[in-house]
Scaffold this active site. Structure first.
Site, PDB file in Angstrom:
ATOM      1  N   ARG A 215       0.059  -8.844  13.725  1.00 30.18           N
ATOM      2  CA  ARG A 215      -0.532  -7.852  12.806  1.00 30.18           C
ATOM      3  C   ARG A 215      -1.407  -8.526  11.763  1.00 30.18           C
ATOM      4  O   ARG A 215      -2.459  -8.012  11.388  1.00 30.18           O
ATOM      5  CB  ARG A 215       0.580  -7.043  12.112  1.00 30.18           C
TER       6      ARG A 215
ATOM      7  N   ARG B 289      -9.240   0.476   9.284  1.00 27.06           N
ATOM      8  CA  ARG B 289      -8.729  -0.853   9.597  1.00 27.06           C
ATOM      9  C   ARG B 289      -9.732  -1.679  10.375  1.00 27.06           C
ATOM     10  O   ARG B 289      -9.456  -2.818  10.701  1.00 27.06           O
ATOM     11  CB  ARG B 289      -7.467  -0.726  10.419  1.00 27.06           C
TER      12      ARG B 289
ATOM     13  N   ARG C  88      11.952  -2.166  11.280  1.00 29.62           N
ATOM     14  CA  ARG C  88      10.893  -1.527  12.055  1.00 29.62           C
ATOM     15  C   ARG C  88      10.592  -2.377  13.280  1.00 29.62           C
ATOM     16  O   ARG C  88      10.607  -3.606  13.197  1.00 29.62           O
ATOM     17  CB  ARG C  88       9.624  -1.421  11.195  1.00 29.62           C
TER      18      ARG C  88
ATOM     19  N   ARG D  73      11.907  -6.822   5.514  1.00 30.77           N
ATOM     20  CA  ARG D  73      11.904  -5.395   5.176  1.00 30.77           C
ATOM     21  C   ARG D  73      12.923  -4.632   6.034  1.00 30.77           C
ATOM     22  O   ARG D  73      13.060  -4.878   7.223  1.00 30.77           O
ATOM     23  CB  ARG D  73      10.509  -4.820   5.410  1.00 30.77           C
TER      24      ARG D  73
ATOM     25  N   LYS E 186       0.835  -1.212   0.000  1.00 36.72           N
ATOM     26  CA  LYS E 186       0.000   0.000   0.000  1.00 36.72           C
ATOM     27  C   LYS E 186       0.867   1.258   0.000  1.00 36.72           C
ATOM     28  O   LYS E 186       0.583   2.204  -0.717  1.00 36.72           O
ATOM     29  CB  LYS E 186      -0.915   0.047   1.237  1.00 36.72           C
TER      30      LYS E 186
HETATM   31  P1  AMP Z   1       1.194   0.458   9.071  1.00 39.41           P
HETATM   32  O1  AMP Z   1       2.460   1.193   8.821  1.00 39.41           O
HETATM   33  O2  AMP Z   1       0.036   0.968   8.267  1.00 39.41           O
HETATM   34  O3  AMP Z   1       1.349  -1.037   8.976  1.00 39.41           O
HETATM   35  O4  AMP Z   1       0.785   0.756  10.605  1.00 39.41           O
HETATM   36  C1  AMP Z   1       1.650   0.417  11.664  1.00 39.41           C
HETATM   37  C2  AMP Z   1       0.857   0.336  12.966  1.00 39.41           C
HETATM   38  O5  AMP Z   1       0.213   1.591  13.247  1.00 39.41           O
HETATM   39  C3  AMP Z   1      -0.280  -0.685  12.984  1.00 39.41           C
HETATM   40  O6  AMP Z   1       0.164  -1.989  13.267  1.00 39.41           O
HETATM   41  C4  AMP Z   1      -1.164  -0.115  14.079  1.00 39.41           C
HETATM   42  O7  AMP Z   1      -0.631  -0.376  15.358  1.00 39.41           O
HETATM   43  C5  AMP Z   1      -1.064   1.369  13.833  1.00 39.41           C
HETATM   44  N1  AMP Z   1      -2.109   1.847  12.885  1.00 39.41           N
HETATM   45  C6  AMP Z   1      -1.928   2.329  11.621  1.00 39.41           C
HETATM   46  N2  AMP Z   1      -3.098   2.648  11.062  1.00 39.41           N
HETATM   47  C7  AMP Z   1      -4.059   2.366  11.985  1.00 39.41           C
HETATM   48  C8  AMP Z   1      -5.478   2.445  12.007  1.00 39.41           C
HETATM   49  N3  AMP Z   1      -6.173   2.888  10.943  1.00 39.41           N
HETATM   50  N4  AMP Z   1      -6.116   2.057  13.125  1.00 39.41           N
HETATM   51  C9  AMP Z   1      -5.458   1.618  14.214  1.00 39.41           C
HETATM   52  N5  AMP Z   1      -4.125   1.484  14.253  1.00 39.41           N
HETATM   53  C10 AMP Z   1      -3.417   1.859  13.159  1.00 39.41           C
END
Ligand code: AMP
Length: 215
Positions: free
Chosen positions: A170, A92, A159, A126, A16
């Site tokens: 996740r 999400r 990360r 990654r 994404k």
């Molecule tokens: P991402 O980089 O999009 O994978 O997001 C990393 C982390 O941020 C996720 O595992 C969640 O802990 C938090 N996060 C990101 N977007 C959301 C969302 N829309 N709702 C809740 N937590 C989020």
């Protein structure tokens, strides 16, 4: 159409972020990403909300979702400042999807399809530049010099939430909370599924065509 309002859905590691950067560049829209916004504010004090933990970091490092109250506010603020956008990492769960319905209408909803085995390989391998944020993969897209960013010479790091244990959590959270969101848009007939298990440029060709087709 004026600037398109685009949503991109998919599991963690589906690509994404990579596609969103290309979309923002090609269509001149804002990249609104809750993951980046939260990473930049990981230690924000949210203790006044009376939640389980006092910072976004505590949720993120466990692979859990940051509570809706925090995330909804980030998105609402970001969308109020832009016409067109590519929204990445939100909604999400179903409550967030309903919240988004109240905030805006979407022109395109894309879902990147990638198998679970491939997602685990992508996420655990990654590496991210600590300086400029460029992404690499230890096997699929290694830097010229191990551990060093090709673009800026910065240090490559993993990360905190890309470790195997957190990746599994996740993906569990994704299956339980985010898959229903994809079905929600599918049932509405607005979802366009794109095979994300191809080179990023090939995925982008299809993404671009899809967005062009609604303009
Ligand atoms: P991402 O980089 O999009 O994978 O997001 C990393 C982390 O941020 C996720 O595992 C969640 O802990 C938090 N996060 C990101 N977007 C959301 C969302 N829309 N709702 C809740 N937590 C989020």
């Amino acid at each position: 159409m004026s600037d398109p309002r685009i949503l991109i859905l998919g599991a963690p590691g589906a690509g994404k972020g990579t596609q969103s950067v290309k979309i923002a560049d090609e269509f001149g829209v804002a990249h609104v990403t809750t993951g980046d916004a939260l990473r930049a504010n990981k230690d924000m004090d949210i203790s006044d909300l009376g939640l389980a933990y006092d910072t976004p970091r505590a949720y993120m490092d466990r692979g859990e979702l940051v509570p809706d109250a925090v995330v909804n506010a980030i998105v609402e603020e970001a969308l109020s400042q832009t016409d067109g956008f590519i929204l990445d990492g939100y909604p999400r769960n179903m409550d967030q999807a309903e919240e988004l319905d109240e905030m805006t209408e979407l022109d395109v909803v894309l879902a990147l399809d990638v198998s679970e085995g491939e997602l685990v390989d992508r996420l655990t391998g990654r590496r991210v530049c600590a300086e400029c944020g460029s992404n690499y993969h230890v096997d699929f897209d290694p830097p010229d010099e191990s551990g060093i960013c090709d673009a800026c010479g910065g240090q490559l790091i993993q990360r905190d939430d890309d470790t195997e244990e957190t990746v599994k959590e996740r993906l569990r959270v994704y299956r339980e909370n985010t898959k229903p969101v994809i079905e929600y848009y599918d049932d509405r007939g607005t979802l366009v599924r794109v095979n994300g298990e191809r080179p990023p440029e090939d995925v982008f060709d299809e993404v671009e065509e899809t967005i062009e087709s609604v303009r």
